[in-house]
Design a protein around this motif. Structure first.
Motif, PDB file in Angstrom:
ATOM      1  N   GLN A  30     -21.885 -30.492 -26.957  1.00 26.49           N
ATOM      2  CA  GLN A  30     -21.899 -31.844 -26.404  1.00 26.49           C
ATOM      3  C   GLN A  30     -22.519 -32.825 -27.393  1.00 26.49           C
ATOM      4  O   GLN A  30     -21.967 -33.896 -27.641  1.00 26.49           O
ATOM      5  CB  GLN A  30     -22.640 -31.882 -25.067  1.00 26.49           C
ATOM      6  CG  GLN A  30     -22.442 -33.201 -24.342  1.00 26.49           C
ATOM      7  CD  GLN A  30     -22.945 -33.175 -22.926  1.00 26.49           C
ATOM      8  OE1 GLN A  30     -23.945 -32.554 -22.616  1.00 26.49           O
ATOM      9  NE2 GLN A  30     -22.234 -33.878 -22.050  1.00 26.49           N
ATOM     10  N   LEU A  70     -14.720 -34.078 -27.110  1.00 27.80           N
ATOM     11  CA  LEU A  70     -15.537 -33.089 -26.406  1.00 27.80           C
ATOM     12  C   LEU A  70     -14.663 -32.135 -25.606  1.00 27.80           C
ATOM     13  O   LEU A  70     -14.840 -30.916 -25.663  1.00 27.80           O
ATOM     14  CB  LEU A  70     -16.533 -33.807 -25.480  1.00 27.80           C
ATOM     15  CG  LEU A  70     -17.388 -32.920 -24.584  1.00 27.80           C
ATOM     16  CD1 LEU A  70     -18.355 -32.075 -25.409  1.00 27.80           C
ATOM     17  CD2 LEU A  70     -18.138 -33.771 -23.564  1.00 27.80           C
ATOM     18  N   TRP A  76     -17.269 -26.246 -25.949  1.00 28.46           N
ATOM     19  CA  TRP A  76     -17.558 -26.982 -24.716  1.00 28.46           C
ATOM     20  C   TRP A  76     -16.781 -26.384 -23.544  1.00 28.46           C
ATOM     21  O   TRP A  76     -17.324 -26.206 -22.458  1.00 28.46           O
ATOM     22  CB  TRP A  76     -17.241 -28.464 -24.880  1.00 28.46           C
ATOM     23  CG  TRP A  76     -17.452 -29.242 -23.632  1.00 28.46           C
ATOM     24  CD1 TRP A  76     -16.487 -29.779 -22.816  1.00 28.46           C
ATOM     25  CD2 TRP A  76     -18.699 -29.572 -23.009  1.00 28.46           C
ATOM     26  NE1 TRP A  76     -17.067 -30.415 -21.739  1.00 28.46           N
ATOM     27  CE2 TRP A  76     -18.416 -30.297 -21.835  1.00 28.46           C
ATOM     28  CE3 TRP A  76     -20.029 -29.301 -23.327  1.00 28.46           C
ATOM     29  CZ2 TRP A  76     -19.423 -30.768 -20.993  1.00 28.46           C
ATOM     30  CZ3 TRP A  76     -21.023 -29.773 -22.487  1.00 28.46           C
ATOM     31  CH2 TRP A  76     -20.721 -30.495 -21.336  1.00 28.46           C
TER      32      TRP A  76
END
Length: 140
Positions: A30, A70, A76
């Protein structure tokens, strides 16, 4: 500057495990994609199952581009999958409250270690404002 203020609610008794999982799998991808958060805090008073994080962006386009990157990051996505398995977060609509706002030009102050002004508050509708005393999580 655009601030993305996010409040999440965990199921009772699961916030510690959730934040441990985030520290292990989610924080690095992140931060790699969005930059370091302006703050990431758990509540000291109020709902003990909530935590808040604030991300700073240049503008809405910057936010959109970074969040798109992201959600394309395999690290992620692996964290999101494990978080889902843990089941700590309440249903997304009920668990997340997001407020995005821009700094009023006449309000601002410098924080130690940060360049430029950061807002004392975020302009938003009265129904989106909540006041909770917060504390930064400490390292074990």
């Amino acid at each position: 500057m655009l601030l993305d203020v996010r409040t999440y609610t965990c199921r009772p008794g699961t916030i510690k495990k959730h934040l441990e999982l985030y520290a292990k799998m989610g924080a690095e991808p992140q931060s790699r994609n969005l930059g370091k958060p302006l703050l990431y805090m758990t509540t000291e008073t109020g709902n003990p199952n909530q935590y808040v994080h604030i991300w700073a962006y240049e503008n809405a386009g910057d936010r959109e581009a970074k969040r798109k990157n992201l959600w394309a990051d395999p690290d992620w996505l692996a964290y999101v999958q494990e978080s889902g398995k843990l089941g700590a977060l309440r249903r997304r609509r009920a668990a997340q409250r997001r407020v995005a706002g821009a700094r009023a030009r006449f309000v601002g102050r410098r924080l130690p270690g940060r360049r430029g002004a950061v807002p004392r508050g975020v302009a938003c509708g009265a129904d989106a404002v909540s006041y909770t005393h917060l504390t930064l999580p400490t390292k074990a």
